[in-house]
Motif scaffolding. Structure first.
Motif, mmCIF file in Angstrom:
data_model
loop_
_atom_site.group_PDB
_atom_site.id
_atom_site.type_symbol
_atom_site.label_atom_id
_atom_site.label_comp_id
_atom_site.label_asym_id
_atom_site.label_seq_id
_atom_site.Cartn_x
_atom_site.Cartn_y
_atom_site.Cartn_z
ATOM 1 N N THR A 1 -4.202 -31.403 -29.137
ATOM 2 C CA THR A 1 -4.432 -31.007 -27.755
ATOM 3 C C THR A 1 -5.086 -29.628 -27.740
ATOM 4 O OG1 THR A 1 -2.475 -32.240 -27.067
ATOM 5 C CG2 THR A 1 -3.352 -30.628 -25.513
ATOM 6 N N VAL A 2 -6.357 -29.602 -27.379
ATOM 7 C CA VAL A 2 -7.097 -28.344 -27.304
ATOM 8 C C VAL A 2 -6.930 -27.773 -25.898
ATOM 9 C CG1 VAL A 2 -9.406 -27.312 -27.417
ATOM 10 C CG2 VAL A 2 -8.742 -29.089 -29.057
ATOM 11 N N LEU A 3 -6.549 -26.505 -25.835
ATOM 12 C CA LEU A 3 -6.341 -25.851 -24.556
ATOM 13 C C LEU A 3 -7.589 -25.092 -24.126
ATOM 14 C CD1 LEU A 3 -2.738 -24.399 -25.061
ATOM 15 C CD2 LEU A 3 -3.410 -26.567 -24.017
ATOM 16 N N THR A 4 -7.878 -25.144 -22.828
ATOM 17 C CA THR A 4 -9.000 -24.415 -22.243
ATOM 18 C C THR A 4 -8.474 -23.174 -21.524
ATOM 19 O OG1 THR A 4 -8.854 -25.560 -20.121
ATOM 20 C CG2 THR A 4 -10.210 -26.621 -21.836
ATOM 21 N N HIS B 1 -13.923 -18.728 -28.979
ATOM 22 C CA HIS B 1 -12.546 -19.038 -29.367
ATOM 23 C C HIS B 1 -11.585 -18.235 -28.513
ATOM 24 C CE1 HIS B 1 -14.784 -19.823 -33.255
ATOM 25 N NE2 HIS B 1 -14.331 -21.004 -32.868
ATOM 26 N N SER C 1 -6.483 -24.497 -34.938
ATOM 27 C CA SER C 1 -7.030 -25.519 -35.832
ATOM 28 C C SER C 1 -7.987 -26.430 -35.065
ATOM 29 C CB SER C 1 -5.883 -26.348 -36.414
ATOM 30 O OG SER C 1 -6.390 -27.485 -37.075
ATOM 31 N N GLN D 1 -6.639 -29.801 -34.046
ATOM 32 C CA GLN D 1 -5.503 -29.801 -33.134
ATOM 33 C C GLN D 1 -5.591 -30.975 -32.164
ATOM 34 O OE1 GLN D 1 -4.497 -25.988 -32.412
ATOM 35 N NE2 GLN D 1 -2.577 -26.499 -31.482
ATOM 36 N N ARG E 1 0.836 -26.468 -23.993
ATOM 37 C CA ARG E 1 0.274 -27.622 -24.704
ATOM 38 C C ARG E 1 1.034 -28.896 -24.349
ATOM 39 N NH1 ARG E 1 -3.234 -26.516 -28.221
ATOM 40 N NH2 ARG E 1 -2.357 -24.506 -28.822
ATOM 41 N N TRP F 1 -4.208 -16.893 -31.550
ATOM 42 C CA TRP F 1 -5.262 -17.876 -31.252
ATOM 43 C C TRP F 1 -4.665 -19.023 -30.461
ATOM 44 C CZ3 TRP F 1 -9.856 -16.134 -31.565
ATOM 45 C CH2 TRP F 1 -10.219 -15.232 -32.558
ATOM 46 N N VAL F 2 -5.364 -19.453 -29.444
ATOM 47 C CA VAL F 2 -4.897 -20.549 -28.596
ATOM 48 C C VAL F 2 -5.038 -21.882 -29.310
ATOM 49 C CG1 VAL F 2 -5.372 -21.807 -26.450
ATOM 50 C CG2 VAL F 2 -5.333 -19.299 -26.448
ATOM 51 N N ASN F 3 -6.165 -22.089 -29.965
ATOM 52 C CA ASN F 3 -6.435 -23.335 -30.683
ATOM 53 C C ASN F 3 -6.741 -22.987 -32.142
ATOM 54 O OD1 ASN F 3 -6.423 -25.132 -28.296
ATOM 55 N ND2 ASN F 3 -8.192 -23.911 -27.696
#
Length: 151
Positions: free
Chosen positions: A18-21, A101, A13, A16, A143, A9-11
């Motif tokens: 810094t959320v990545l797109t 997600h 939590s 978090q 990140r 999973w990229v994000n």
């Protein structure tokens, strides 16, 4: 030859920092293709030898061993790394579930070196550990680059 596929999973939590797109991940994978040294701890050197439309050819060095790879880009979806001196490939897929997600799937299909002193099973286990660490390091580096404004 052995194959390993692992999705992370990229994000993981919602809290978090810094959320990545998808765009962050894509730009990070392009940076990794051009110079993987910040992303892959065991890589000593990486330099681009040739650029084309949606691909590049690069030379990498790991533990003093140089090899060349062709890297093919499938914009915002996948990057494929193919060693030019042996069979196999490494794929980095950006995936998204029905809820939006993001995950990144790394798939490795590599031949076991003929001079490998370990059994194929032990080699595969060692490589799984190394590649899982590379996946985690890739996401952490992306990140960091987002936090620092480099992406």
């Amino acid at each position: 030859m052995f194959t390993l596929s692992k999705s992370i999973w990229v994000n993981p939590s919602p809290e978090q920092e810094t959320v990545l797109t998808r765009d962050h991940i894509w730009e990070g994978l392009i940076m990794k293709a051009e110079d993987a040294t910040p992303f892959v701890e065991v890589m000593d050197k990486c330099r681009v030898l040739e650029r084309g439309d949606r691909y590049l050819r690069r030379e990498i060095e790991i533990n003093g061993t140089k090899t060349q790879e062709r890297v093919t880009f499938f914009p915002k979806h996948m990057v494929v790394f193919e060693p030019l001196e042996s069979d196999g490939l490494i794929r980095n897929d950006i995936e998204e579930d029905a809820h939006g997600h993001l995950s990144i799937r790394f798939t490795f299909a590599l031949e076991v070196p003929k001079d490998e002193y370990l059994s194929a099973q032990n080699y595969a286990q060692r490589m799984e550990k190394n590649y899982t660490a590379a996946v985690e390091t890739t996401l952490a580096t992306i990140r960091t680059f987002v936090k620092e404004g480099k992406l």
